[in-house]
Each structure stands twice: as C-alpha cells, then as structure tokens.
Motif scaffolding. Structure first.
Motif, short mmCIF file in Angstrom:
data_model
loop_
_atom_site.label_atom_id
_atom_site.label_comp_id
_atom_site.label_asym_id
_atom_site.label_seq_id
_atom_site.Cartn_x
_atom_site.Cartn_y
_atom_site.Cartn_z
N PRO A 156 7.47 -0.04 0.47
CA PRO A 156 7.78 -0.97 -0.63
C PRO A 156 7.23 -2.36 -0.34
N GLY A 157 6.59 -2.95 -1.33
CA GLY A 157 6.09 -4.31 -1.19
C GLY A 157 4.69 -4.43 -0.65
N MET A 158 4.03 -3.30 -0.32
CA MET A 158 2.66 -3.39 0.18
C MET A 158 1.88 -2.15 -0.26
N VAL A 159 0.56 -2.24 -0.14
CA VAL A 159 -0.33 -1.14 -0.52
C VAL A 159 -0.96 -0.57 0.74
N THR A 160 -0.79 0.73 0.96
CA THR A 160 -1.45 1.43 2.07
C THR A 160 -2.56 2.31 1.49
N GLU A 161 -3.45 2.80 2.33
CA GLU A 161 -4.57 3.57 1.81
C GLU A 161 -5.01 4.67 2.76
N PHE A 162 -5.67 5.66 2.18
CA PHE A 162 -6.19 6.80 2.93
C PHE A 162 -7.31 7.41 2.10
N ALA A 163 -8.33 7.98 2.75
CA ALA A 163 -9.44 8.58 2.02
C ALA A 163 -9.87 9.88 2.70
N PHE A 164 -10.32 10.84 1.91
CA PHE A 164 -10.88 12.07 2.46
C PHE A 164 -11.78 12.73 1.42
N VAL A 165 -12.58 13.69 1.89
CA VAL A 165 -13.49 14.44 1.03
C VAL A 165 -13.02 15.89 0.97
N PRO A 166 -12.57 16.40 -0.17
CA PRO A 166 -12.17 17.81 -0.27
C PRO A 166 -13.38 18.73 -0.10
N THR A 167 -13.18 19.86 0.58
CA THR A 167 -14.29 20.78 0.84
C THR A 167 -14.11 22.14 0.18
N TYR A 168 -12.92 22.44 -0.30
CA TYR A 168 -12.66 23.70 -1.00
C TYR A 168 -11.95 23.42 -2.31
N VAL A 223 -12.36 10.67 -2.00
CA VAL A 223 -11.28 10.17 -2.84
C VAL A 223 -10.53 9.11 -2.05
N HIS A 224 -10.47 7.90 -2.60
CA HIS A 224 -9.80 6.79 -1.94
C HIS A 224 -8.44 6.57 -2.58
N PHE A 225 -7.38 6.86 -1.82
CA PHE A 225 -6.02 6.73 -2.34
C PHE A 225 -5.43 5.38 -1.93
N LYS A 226 -4.81 4.69 -2.88
CA LYS A 226 -4.02 3.50 -2.61
C LYS A 226 -2.58 3.84 -2.97
N MET A 227 -1.66 3.54 -2.06
CA MET A 227 -0.30 4.05 -2.19
C MET A 227 0.72 2.93 -2.27
N ARG A 228 1.68 3.09 -3.18
CA ARG A 228 2.78 2.14 -3.34
C ARG A 228 4.09 2.90 -3.42
#
Length: 398
Positions: free
Chosen positions: A255-267, A229-234
């Motif tokens: 505020p004013g920019m997009v950050t991101e984080f990704a992970f694979v859930p296992t449970y 799951v690739h999250f883009k955050m504002r």
C-alpha cells in the motif's frame, strides 16, 4: 467433534502411561537396580545404536519423500527467466542436500565412535586455527558463489530497458480480488490514487490525465506469448503478493507504493495444456475428482466438475479470512489472439461515460411516473371543466 474426542483419548492414554511408570518405579524400591542416574557403558552403547537408527530413518525418509512427493514440484517454467530461477533453486537444494548427508553422517559417526566409556577420558583442546579456517572459509566461498549467481539472476530478471517494447499492465490488489489495467494504445498507464475511487472507477484512475483515456480495466488477465510484459503493482488495503508460479514470478504489492516485475511468456495456455507432464497430471487429478464425485453423489451431493489447467495469479501473503480465494485467471494468447481480445474491450473512460448515462436514464425513469400523473390530472381537470361548460351552455339555451 471427532477430533476433540481423539485429543481427549490421547491425553487420557498419556496420563495412564505416566501413572503406570510411577507404579513401576514404586515396585523397584529396595531392589538392587542401579539408580545412580549415571550412564553406564551399556547405556552409552544402546544410545549409540539408537542414534544410528535415527540417522537411517532420516536418510530413508528423505529418499522416500523425494520419490513419493517429488512429482508435486513445479515442472517446466512458462517464462524465459524461469530456467534461470530453476537452475538457481536446483543448485541450492543439491548443495544443501549434499552438505546435510555428509554432516549428519559425520555427526552421528563421531558421536558413536567417541561415546562414553569408563576407561576413556575425553580429549579437550581450547581452539584450533586450522579447523576454524576450514569451517569458516569453505561456507563463505560457497555462499559467496550462490549470492553472486543470485544477484546475476536477479539483475537479469528485473532489468527492463526504457526503450524496450513491452506491454504495460497494472495489477491492482485488494481484499480479496485482483483487477488488471492495460495501458491502451499509448502504452502508458494513467496516474491513479485511491482517493479518486468512485463508482465504476474502482482503481482510482485520474481521468484528468490524458494517458488514462485509453486505459482498459479487466478481471481476467490476458498476455501475449513471446513479448515482455511489464507489470506495475499496487495494493488498496493491506500487504499482498502477486504470485504466478508457472512463470516463476512473485512481487509484493505494498500500500502506498508501486512495485514492478517483468517476464516473457514462452507457452500459450493451449500449448502448456498439451505438454506430456501436464496431460498426465490433469488425468490424475480428474481420476481423483471422479472418485470423490462418486462418494459425493452417493451421499446426495453434487459431482465435481472436471479439472482443466489454467495459469493463475495468486496472493502469496496471508491477507485476511478469504486469502485462499484471492486469485485471477491468466490466459497466454498468441500475439494475434491477444490483439483481437484487447480490441474488443471498452476503455475505462467509456465505462464511466456509460455508467453516467445509465444513471441519468435511471433518474429520468424515476421522475417519469410523476410527470405522467400530473399530465393525467391536468387532462382530467380539463375534461371536467369542459363538461361543466357544456352543461352551463345547455342550461342557458333552455
């Protein structure tokens, strides 16, 4: 009020003890006591033993803390990269704990061994290249290894291949709630800007963008097990931090920019609830809640609801008065349940269209009474005219 009274009592006791000390000093005037303010051998011995006592207190309290509160730490990670993060954390705290035990022991031992004595002079030397090399090289090597392992973990966690099959989700932070936006069938999030926020479009999605037509906005986050799951955050207003502790995931929302984080859930949520440690933890929490509920009911209050575990998305930045309440439920489904859940949701475009139609219907209802009243007046006037005509006709016949 009770806390204020306790503080006042403590302050008054401190003042009283200080006054008693001054009185004791006055009673010693003229006595043969040593008031030279220079430590004697006896003073140094006493201080040395007190230092050993404090060292024992540090070790005993550390061990007690691990046994007493060690079970409160996060347990099994619910994401693929979670084990990597936990390993890095465990290596770090084991190193720190080992160094702390050794250095504290040496510090207090050498302080006691070389305590002041009237027949002993302190050894002084300006520098030692050997010692400087030892305490510079060893920490540098250890820290370099930790940093390199940390960089390896960071790159492994943050790398997302452009051609990789991922679920694109936007996390939108604002005081004091979270909103999620799914990319829809095309798996591409539409453009957005806070200047476009209006009515139902609370995220400022640019509806002129073709990629935004199938975007889905929800207030409860669902993600599939076993898929990245690739999250883009504002952030709409201030600095927030998207924190999902069980997935070992955290990223600032700026505020004013997009950050991101990704992970694979296992449970899945259901699977994590059935893990032995979680079953025991929930049972313990509900036991405490039952005891508290008994007290509340006895005072005429309402009993607490039983606790059920859920993954949570929290804000890990102090973002305002209701920061503590800024959280969103996260549900990890099987891929089949996730697809079914997502298929039941309406798109943002449909929500905007439905809202516009509702506004038109409301406006029509608002104007309907006026139209009905006008029609009634016209009908009444016609009836009066017809009555007058009939009367005139009767008079004419007579």
């Amino acid at each position: 009020m009770t806390s204020l009274l306790v503080i006042i009592v403590v302050v008054l006791l401190a003042v009283a003890l200080w006054q008693l000390t001054k009185i004791f000093d006055l009673t010693q005037v003229g006595s043969s006591s040593d008031d030279s303010q220079v430590a004697s051998d006896n003073d140094n011995n006493v201080q040395g033993y007190i230092m050993f006592g404090f060292l024992a207190f540090i070790y005993i309290f550390t061990i007690y803390g691990l046994l007493k509160w060690g079970n409160l730490a996060l347990h099994t990670p619910a994401s693929e990269h979670g084990l990597l993060v936990d390993n890095l954390m465990n290596i770090t705290w084991v190193l720190i704990f080992t160094v702390q035990v050794i250095t504290q022991g040496l510090l207090y031992w050498f302080s006691f061994k070389n305590r002041g004595h009237k027949d002993r002079k302190a050894l002084f030397f300006a520098d030692s290249n050997k010692l400087e090399a030892i305490w510079s090289i060893i920490p540098s090597v250890v820290l370099a290894c930790l940093i390199l392992y940390g960089l390896y973990a960071w790159n492994n966690i943050m790398f997302v291949d452009k051609d990789e099959d991922v679920v694109e989700i936007e996390l939108y932070a604002q005081q004091f709630k979270w909103t999620a936006r799914y990319a829809g069938q095309d798996n591409v999030l539409g453009k957005a800007n806070v200047r476009l926020i209006e009515g139902v479009n609370t995220l400022g999605v640019d509806m002129s963008d073709p990629n935004a037509q199938d975007d889905i906005v929800v207030t409860e986050l669902h993600i599939p097990k076993g898929k990245k799951v690739h999250f883009k955050m504002r952030s709409q207003d201030v600095l927030h931090s998207a924190y999902m502790p069980h997935f070992r995931a955290q990223m600032n929302c700026v505020p004013g920019m997009v950050t991101e984080f990704a992970f694979v859930p296992t449970y899945t949520t259901a699977e994590y609830r059935e893990l032995p440690f979680m079953v025991e933890k929930v049972a313990n929490i509900n036991k405490l809640r039952a005891e508290k509920s008994t007290q509340l009911v006895a005072k005429g209050g309402t009993a607490l609801d039983p606790y059920t575990f859920d993954y949570l998305l929290l804000c890990n930045k102090i973002c305002g008065a209701s920061h503590y309440n800024m959280q969103m439920k996260v549900v990890v489904d099987t891929p089949e349940d996730y697809k079914k859940w997502l298929s039941e949701k309406t798109t943002l475009a449909q929500d905007i269209k439905a809202a516009a139609e509702a506004e038109k219907a409301k406006a029509a209802e608002a104007t309907a009474p006026t139209t009905d009243t006008t029609a009634k007046v016209i009908d009444t006037v016609k009836a009066v005219i017809d009555t007058v005509k009939a009367t005139v006709a009767k008079v004419a016949i007579k």
